[in-house]
Design a protein around this motif. Structure first.
Motif, mmCIF file in Angstrom:
data_model
loop_
_atom_site.group_PDB
_atom_site.id
_atom_site.type_symbol
_atom_site.label_atom_id
_atom_site.label_comp_id
_atom_site.label_asym_id
_atom_site.label_seq_id
_atom_site.Cartn_x
_atom_site.Cartn_y
_atom_site.Cartn_z
ATOM 1 N N GLY B 653 -29.164 64.678 -5.071
ATOM 2 C CA GLY B 653 -29.453 65.073 -6.438
ATOM 3 C C GLY B 653 -30.659 64.333 -7.013
ATOM 4 O O GLY B 653 -30.905 63.182 -6.685
ATOM 5 N N HIS B 654 -31.439 65.025 -7.850
ATOM 6 C CA HIS B 654 -32.528 64.398 -8.582
ATOM 7 C C HIS B 654 -32.594 64.992 -9.978
ATOM 8 O O HIS B 654 -32.030 66.052 -10.236
ATOM 9 N N CYS B 694 -37.744 60.099 -12.095
ATOM 10 C CA CYS B 694 -36.465 60.724 -11.767
ATOM 11 C C CYS B 694 -35.372 60.089 -12.615
ATOM 12 O O CYS B 694 -35.322 58.881 -12.779
ATOM 13 N N THR B 696 -32.086 60.297 -12.044
ATOM 14 C CA THR B 696 -30.804 60.188 -11.338
ATOM 15 C C THR B 696 -30.497 58.738 -11.005
ATOM 16 O O THR B 696 -31.386 57.991 -10.589
ATOM 17 N N HIS B 702 -34.665 55.559 -7.065
ATOM 18 C CA HIS B 702 -35.470 56.786 -7.105
ATOM 19 C C HIS B 702 -36.905 56.464 -7.495
ATOM 20 O O HIS B 702 -37.843 57.048 -6.967
ATOM 21 N N MET B 707 -40.491 58.435 -7.089
ATOM 22 C CA MET B 707 -40.285 59.568 -7.992
ATOM 23 C C MET B 707 -40.744 59.235 -9.411
ATOM 24 O O MET B 707 -39.936 59.029 -10.308
#
Ligand SMILES: [Cu+2]
Lengths: 149, 866
Positions: B653-654, B694, B696, B702, B707
């Motif tokens: 998941g992101h 990100c 998440t 992340h 990200m």
């Protein structure tokens, strides 16, 4: 040490032994040979007599004894109406009381069916009461365990 | 033409005990055995630490599948009047099938993926063989009026082949396609294999059970219903695999229509009597209700994201109300046929199997609404207990007749066997009362139990999302009493189970549970017990410092021999040559043109150059392939609109968090699973150099893995300059993303290096250029995840400093100058300068530890050629 509470608990356990043990003994030990050896008429008469006697003992001795000693033990444990609903000791006790009530109802139904000469219903009710009372013993054991902490 | 159907074929050639010999009797005992195992597993799975789906598969894959295989073959042989296979071949086929089923069950329960995959594939092979065998049997003889049965059984077997293959894929760990494959697997097996087999059989079994005639119109209806059912199932599965809600809903509604087409010609003229009729009717009703529920709930939810949640509501209804009940009902009707010889034996066996059926029927159907999720504890547990009791009572009765027949070859028909009535109903009523009481007694957390207080308690937030446990590694000092606060953040249900046996309940979307690990003495492992999730990577490790002393900076005596990664710059040679074909990240900030910025960001995983000559896997936001770190830069003005579509092309998941926007984060910043997309809209209302990253958890991981990116919103009065550059500073953590070693370094804040624009020492190898006297603007955003930045250009001074939306220094304020733009994580701004003369001007993060380990670059200033 043995004190007054030991005696109260002893009476409570003794009552349960006699009642549940008595039912188990009749169902497993007494009934099969009775069914084999007695004629249908004798059998019905004998079963009714045993049933009546058991009912009298239940009403006169067992119920008053269990209720009195049970209330005393609950009081000693500090159980109140509120704590009966809390998870843990209170809720197990509440479930046990509920199941015990159901068992008593089943036992009463057994007596009624017996009196009306409905052997099938009487047997169903007595086995319900027996299985239910084993459940009461199970919950009593769980109760003892939860106080052991 | 109408006829009564006799399910018993002409007397078998010299074989004893029932229509098809002892193989058939034993095959039915195997069915009962699987049913017994399912009930036992349901009762004790908690104690043994087995997930509940093992019990579900023992029922569906074990009992129901065996029953379908043997009885579909029997019906085709009997009704189509074709010769059956020799008993030895039947026995061999059933043995192999049960070996594969056992392998599949054990494989997934014990997390042996090869065994599980082989088991699933084996079941698919047997289903194929079974279909071909049925087909060939009817090809050798004219199938006649009941030939339609072959169509149903063929379609059902085809669904089982696909269902078993998708199940095998799940067991092996198809993380990216998990949700789609899982929902397809559930529907193919339950509605396809079980549903089509049962509905097809119902056209003959129901009239036989209710003692009515099979008319031609019934058989016509049977031929008509199959295409509707099959088309509905195909459409529904296609919709699930392509994540299209309306196709799925349309398919399910079409399947429901097929069920209605089945029921209409079969509706009885009078109230059915007897256990088999009632159970078959109730089971069929639950099948229709659950498929309709499936469709309606999905329509209301409106998103395939919610499909797993919908299915988990419907699946227990299908298992308890439909599958278990139809099996018990059919066996109540069919076992006398198998076990008895002659009307007297049939009647005696049927009488035994019917004992207490009213109570069993009530218990089973009362259980169905209780087991459908959403009810508070202890109601679901009570429902499962009722269902298990109801089936268990039937099992006791069935085994009591089946085992003597199997052992002695005949049913002992003795009048002395007659027993006083009331035993079964008495036992059942008593057990139900006890189950109720125990459920009440055990509900809620026991507050009387006191926790040991000697050790310090440490609570860690754990999220289950994107088929991962976040964090996947937790470090605690030895002896710490650890409590995990576990939250499931996605629509698919998850749980978390420790190797010691403690576990959370099955958590639905948004639910949280506390998991008390107790004092941690040694390394513990935890995982999600939902089938295939462990294989897909939902695991977690709890470690104590003794497990990884080599991470402390001063421990050079590493006894694990694993020293290479521990020194901050190990493996980083900043003077090394970049790999051939390396292209530096263009530091130039592209001018802004549009007022509506529409961009597609794909969360991808890429191998990228993180330091000269060092390529490692990184998580990126990519607008074009290949992705880069930092992600694409967005450049606009105040008032511009941004529409970003995030597409998750990874296996976990992101999400996204744009600091340039001000909005409620609940929806836009949610984590999306593999294959999903999310549209994020905002209007830039304030100028600044903003970070996006990100969203998440754990964000440190992340962000550390790449990200992040920058959004530059020009202040309204921004003058043009000769060169406009953008630097995004960050830390470099070497190692596989999410690996134990990397996570440990991130948590300890011990980066392997520091960098501008995603690569250590990038602009040492590709210097930026300028000419003396040119005005240079350098935008800066600090992505972190943890360290601050002190941006400085050696040999130059800033005459303009803009930080966090404010001008700290303007060129007009003649006397003042600046040497550093300091930024905490996520801060941003710009500086402006002019180079006085040609030369090489390094730019650094003036925290010298950062500069010496990668946060370093060069301006090459040359005389302008005219
Ligand atoms: Cu992410």
């Amino acid at each position: 040490m043995i004190d007054i509470w030991t005696i109260v608990r002893f009476l409570h356990v003794l009552g349960a032994i006699i009642w549940v043990g008595g039912q188990l003994t009749i169902t497993i030990v007494v009934l099969p040979p009775v069914r084999r050896m007695l004629s249908a008429d004798d059998r019905a008469g004998m079963l009714r007599t045993v049933g009546k006697r058991f009912a009298i003992i239940t009403m006169a001795v067992f119920l008053p004894n269990q209720v009195t000693t049970g209330v005393l033990l609950a009081w000693q444990h500090g159980v109140t109406w509120a704590t009966l609903l809390q998870p843990g000791y209170g809720r197990i006790l509440a479930a046990k009381l509920l199941l015990f009530t159901l068992v008593m109802v089943a036992a009463a139904l057994h007596g009624i069916a017996q009196a009306r000469h409905q052997p099938g219903k009487a047997r169903a009710a007595s086995i319900t009461a027996l299985v239910g009372s084993l459940g009461v013993i199970l919950l009593a054991t769980a109760l003892a365990e939860s106080t052991a902490h | 033409m109408t006829q009564f159907v006799d399910l018993i074929p002409p007397p078998a050639r010299g074989r004893r005990s029932g229509p098809r010999g002892s193989v058939f009797v034993w095959a039915n005992i195997v069915v009962l055995g699987w049913l017994a195992l399912a009930v036992a597993l349901l009762a004790v799975h908690d104690v043994l630490g087995l997930p509940v789906w093992v019990a579900l598969h023992a029922l569906l894959l074990g009992a129901v599948t065996n029953a379908i295989v043997i009885w579909s073959e029997h019906f085709v042989v009997t009704l189509c009047r074709v010769p059956g296979p020799p008993p030895r071949r039947l026995a061999l086929g059933l043995t192999v099938l049960n070996l594969f089923i056992t392998a599949a069950l054990i494989g997934v329960a014990a997390d042996a993926t090869v065994v599980a995959g082989a088991g699933g594939a084996g079941v698919a092979v047997i289903a194929t063989v079974h279909t071909i065998a049925l087909f060939r049997m009817t090809r050798t003889a004219l199938p006649g009026r009941f030939g339609y049965l072959v169509g149903y059984y063929t379609a059902a077997s085809a669904a089982l082949v696909l269902g078993a293959l998708s199940g095998a894929a799940l067991a092996i760990g198809a993380a990216q396609w998990y949700v789609r494959l899982w929902t397809a697997h559930v529907h193919l097996t339950l509605l396809g294999w079980v549903g089509l087999s049962v509905l097809g059989t119902l056209f003959t079994l129901w009239p036989t059970t209710t003692g009515t005639r099979i008319t031609d119109s019934t058989l016509t209806a049977a031929r008509r219903a199959l295409p509707t059912l099959a088309a509905g199932l195909l459409a529904a599965v296609a919709g699930m695999l392509t994540a299209t809600v309306w196709v799925t809903v349309a398919g399910l509604l079409c399947y429901t229509a097929g069920i209605v087409l089945t029921i209409i010609p079969l509706r009885p003229a009078t109230t059915p009597h007897g256990p088999a009729a009632w159970m078959l009717a109730a089971a069929t009703a639950w099948l229709g209700i659950s498929v309709l529920l499936d469709a309606v709930r999905l329509l209301v939810a409106g998103s395939v994201e919610d499909l797993p949640g919908v299915v988990t509501t419907v699946m227990p209804v299908l298992a308890v109300g439909f599958a278990a009940q139809v099996l018990v009902g059919a066996l109540t009707k069919l076992l006398p046929v198998v076990l008895g010889r002659g009307p007297a034996e049939h009647r005696a066996i049927a009488d035994i199997l019917a004992r207490g059926w009213q109570l069993r029927l009530i218990a089973a159907n009362l259980a169905v609404p209780l087991v459908a999720v959403g009810l508070p504890s202890p109601l679901p547990q009570l429902g499962w207990a009722l269902a298990a009791l109801s089936v268990a009572t039937f099992l006791v009765l069935a085994l009591r007749v089946a085992i003597p027949v199997a052992r002695r070859g005949a049913f002992p028909l003795e009048p002395a066997q007659k027993q006083a009535h009331g035993t079964t109903s008495g036992v059942l009523a008593g057990l139900i009362a006890v189950a109720l009481a125990v459920a009440v007694a055990g509900s809620g957390q026991d507050t009387t139990a006191t926790a040991p207080v000697s050790a310090p308690t440490h609570t860690v937030e754990v999220t289950l999302t994107g088929m991962r446990v976040h964090p996947d590694t937790v470090d605690v000092p030895a002896g710490t009493r650890l409590v995990l606060r576990v939250t499931n953040q996605e629509a698919m249900p998850h749980d978390l189970r420790l190797d010691t046996g403690q576990h959370t309940p099955r958590l639905h979307h948004g639910e949280t549970a506390l998991l008390d690990v107790g004092p941690v003495g040694e390394t513990r492992h935890a995982w999600c017990t939902v089938a295939g999730h462990r294989a897909a990577g939902m695991t977690m490790t709890i470690r104590t410092p003794s497990d990884h002393q080599h991470t402390t900076p001063d421990s050079h005596s590493d006894d694990n021999g694993n020293n290479s990664d521990t020194a901050p710059t190990a493996g980083l040679d900043l003077a090394a040559d970049p790999t051939p074909g390396w292209v530096p990240r263009d530091a130039t900030l592209a001018p802004t043109t549009a007022t509506l910025h529409r961009i597609e960001l794909r969360a991808t995983e890429q191998d990228l150059e993180v330091a000269p000559g060092r390529r490692e896997r990184r998580w990126t936001f990519a607008d074009t392939s290949p992705g880069t770190v930092p992600g694409p830069t967005l450049h606009g003005r105040v008032g511009d609109q941004f529409e970003i579509t995030l597409i998750n092309d990874t296996t976990i998941g992101h999400g996204m968090d744009f600091h340039a926007s001000a909005l409620a984060p609940d929806g836009p910043m949610r984590t999306i699973g593999p294959g999903e997309r999310l549209v994020y809209r905002f209007t830039a209302t304030r100028a600044g150099a903003w970070l996006y990253h990100c969203s998440t958890m754990p964000m440190s991981q992340h962000i550390a893995n790449g990200m992040y990116g920058a959004v530059i919103i020009d202040p309204p009065d921004l003058p043009a300059v000769d060169h406009e550059y953008l630097m995004v500073s960050s830390q470099l953590y070497l190692g596989a993303p999410g690996s134990d070693n990397q996570v440990r370094k991130i948590q300890a804040g011990q980066p392997d290096g520091w960098m501008f624009n995603g690569m250590a020492a990038q602009y040492d190898h590709a210097p930026l250029t300028a000419h003396p006297g040119q005005r240079i603007r350098i935008w800066l955003v600090n992505a972190g995840p943890g360290d601050s930045t002190a941006f400085h250009v050696v040999g130059a001074q800033f005459d303009t400093v803009y930080k966090e939306g404010a001008r700290l220094l303007r060129p007009s304020e003649t006397a003042g100058g600046a040497q550093v733009l300091d930024l905490a994580p996520a801060q941003g701004g710009f500086v402006e300068l002019t180079f006085p003369e040609p030369g090489h001007y390094p730019f650094v993060d003036h925290d010298m530890r950062h500069a010496e380990n990668g946060a370093h670059g060069l301006f090459t200033v040359t005389e302008q050629h005219r």
